[in-house]
Design a protein around this motif. Structure first.
Motif, PDB file in Angstrom:
ATOM      1  N   THR A   1      -6.224  -1.302   5.753  1.00  0.00           N
ATOM      2  CA  THR A   1      -6.430  -2.750   5.596  1.00  0.00           C
ATOM      3  C   THR A   1      -5.716  -3.556   6.687  1.00  0.00           C
ATOM      4  O   THR A   1      -6.316  -4.472   7.250  1.00  0.00           O
TER       5      THR A   1
ATOM      6  N   SER B   1       0.833  -1.211   0.000  1.00  0.00           N
ATOM      7  CA  SER B   1       0.000   0.000   0.000  1.00  0.00           C
ATOM      8  C   SER B   1       0.862   1.254   0.000  1.00  0.00           C
ATOM      9  O   SER B   1       0.622   2.199  -0.768  1.00  0.00           O
TER      10      SER B   1
ATOM     11  N   SER C   1     -11.564  -1.146   2.230  1.00  0.00           N
ATOM     12  CA  SER C   1     -10.349  -1.730   2.795  1.00  0.00           C
ATOM     13  C   SER C   1     -10.579  -2.302   4.193  1.00  0.00           C
ATOM     14  O   SER C   1     -10.029  -3.347   4.543  1.00  0.00           O
TER      15      SER C   1
ATOM     16  N   GLN D   1      -4.071  -3.751  -3.157  1.00  0.00           N
ATOM     17  CA  GLN D   1      -3.756  -2.510  -2.450  1.00  0.00           C
ATOM     18  C   GLN D   1      -2.651  -1.714  -3.146  1.00  0.00           C
ATOM     19  O   GLN D   1      -2.639  -0.492  -3.119  1.00  0.00           O
TER      20      GLN D   1
ATOM     21  N   GLU E   1      -4.407   0.048  -6.128  1.00  0.00           N
ATOM     22  CA  GLU E   1      -5.274   1.114  -5.622  1.00  0.00           C
ATOM     23  C   GLU E   1      -4.434   2.271  -5.079  1.00  0.00           C
ATOM     24  O   GLU E   1      -4.811   3.440  -5.208  1.00  0.00           O
TER      25      GLU E   1
END
Length: 353
Positions: A271, A56, A212, A239, A242
């Motif tokens: 998340t 992420s 998430s 993730q 995104e």
């Protein structure tokens, strides 16, 4: 003010999703008899927390590298292509991953009481969430643009008043006032576009966060190691992609470093935090209970509506209708291919997620 609007919208979504819980419905759906390896599952969950956190953060940070690598700056063709790819990922996430889950949960045979089997609530809630996002998007953009226009008008008025006090150099000052007025008009347009990008980045982050938390809790509450393994890989890539989309919007919003770090950190931790919450409630969590099905189904539907609107309106339409793209056939082909690749890769991940 933007932060308050984001918080208010999130609270509204959570409130709406909690209303059906007031009506208690009993269901005795049997859970599967699959053997659970709790120790192995817990180990995989801990691995998942770190993998998703790193992916992420990396995804969200890549667009920011434009400061060091000119090819990744917001005014380059590569940036348009990367953003189109990420928008395709978000669009596929909405249609292929989240919305089918919402229909499955709210159409579950466990929900035998109430109106759940008689009306397509998943599609209805997704539609309402998209409309609510449109309302928040337009109201927030209009509010901040009016505030910016007032400041620009006040500054221009001050300059004209100052020019009137120096009448002895009439032609020179009149010319300087005209130049300054033109400069203020350009700054006003740039400021309005900047406000638009900031609203887009915050509303997009809201939609991503809602989803998430849900997927993190679902992973954390699972006790099946065989089910968690593919989820770890799928969610890590999910993730990451995104994060690229959100990071691109944050870069275009031109926030200060502190705000960039806060938004990126908030996205990166959501998340993993959901996984931790899922681990905490796993002992007493039953994913087939009416309460769990209703809450997760409604939140999934709301997240699908938000992401669907953001992907189509604020990301794809914003860039595909950009004059630079419209006047460059080669760039149009590139971003269309990039969009299709993004949707294809995220759709393929649905086979494991």
């Amino acid at each position: 003010m933007a932060a308050d609007l984001k918080l208010a919208a999130l609270c509204f979504l959570l409130l709406v999703s909690s209303l059906p819980l007031l009506a208690h419905a009993e269901c005795e759906c049997e859970t599967s008899e699959e053997e659970h390896d709790k120790a192995g599952a817990l180990k995989l969950k801990i691995i998942a927390i770190f993998c998703i956190l790193v992916a992420s953060a990396a995804g969200c940070g890549i667009p920011s590298l434009g400061r060091r690598f000119p090819a990744l700056r917001p005014d380059t063709d590569l940036f348009f292509a990367v953003k189109a790819f990420a928008a395709g990922v978000i669009l596929a996430t909405s249609f292929v991953h989240i919305l089918p889950e919402a229909f499955e949960r709210l159409g579950s045979p466990c929900l035998v009481d109430g109106p759940w089997q008689k009306f397509p609530f998943a599609g209805f809630v997704a539609m309402l969430a998209a409309i609510a996002t449109l309302v928040v998007d337009t109201i927030a953009t209009g509010y901040f643009q009016r505030a910016h226009a007032k400041k620009a008008s006040a500054a221009a008025g001050y300059l004209e008043a100052s020019d009137a006090d120096h009448t002895q150099g009439g032609h020179f000052h009149g010319a300087s006032a005209a130049i300054a007025s033109s400069s203020f008009a350009g700054e006003s347009d740039d400021g309005a576009q900047l406000i638009r990008h900031r609203v887009i980045s915050q509303v997009l982050e809201l939609g991503i966060i809602v989803h998430s938390v849900i997927i993190g809790m679902s992973l954390g509450a699972s006790e099946s190691a065989s089910a968690i393994k593919p989820l770890v890989v799928a969610l890590t890539f999910h993730q990451f992609f995104e994060g690229i989309g959100l990071g691109g919007c944050i870069v275009q919003a031109r926030y200060r470093l502190k705000s960039v770090l806060m938004m990126s950190l908030f996205f990166s931790l959501t998340t993993p935090l959901g996984v931790v919450i899922g681990i905490g409630i796993s002992s007493g969590y039953d994913e087939n209970s009416p309460r769990a099905l209703i809450v997760q189904g409604l939140l999934d539907a709301a997240a699908a509506g938000i992401l669907n609107y953001m992907a189509l309106v604020d990301l794809l339409a914003e860039d595909f209708m950009n004059p630079r793209v419209q006047n460059n056939g080669r760039l149009q082909v590139i971003i269309n291919i990039s969009l299709l690749v993004g949707t294809a890769l995220m759709s393929i991940l649905a086979a494991w997620a």
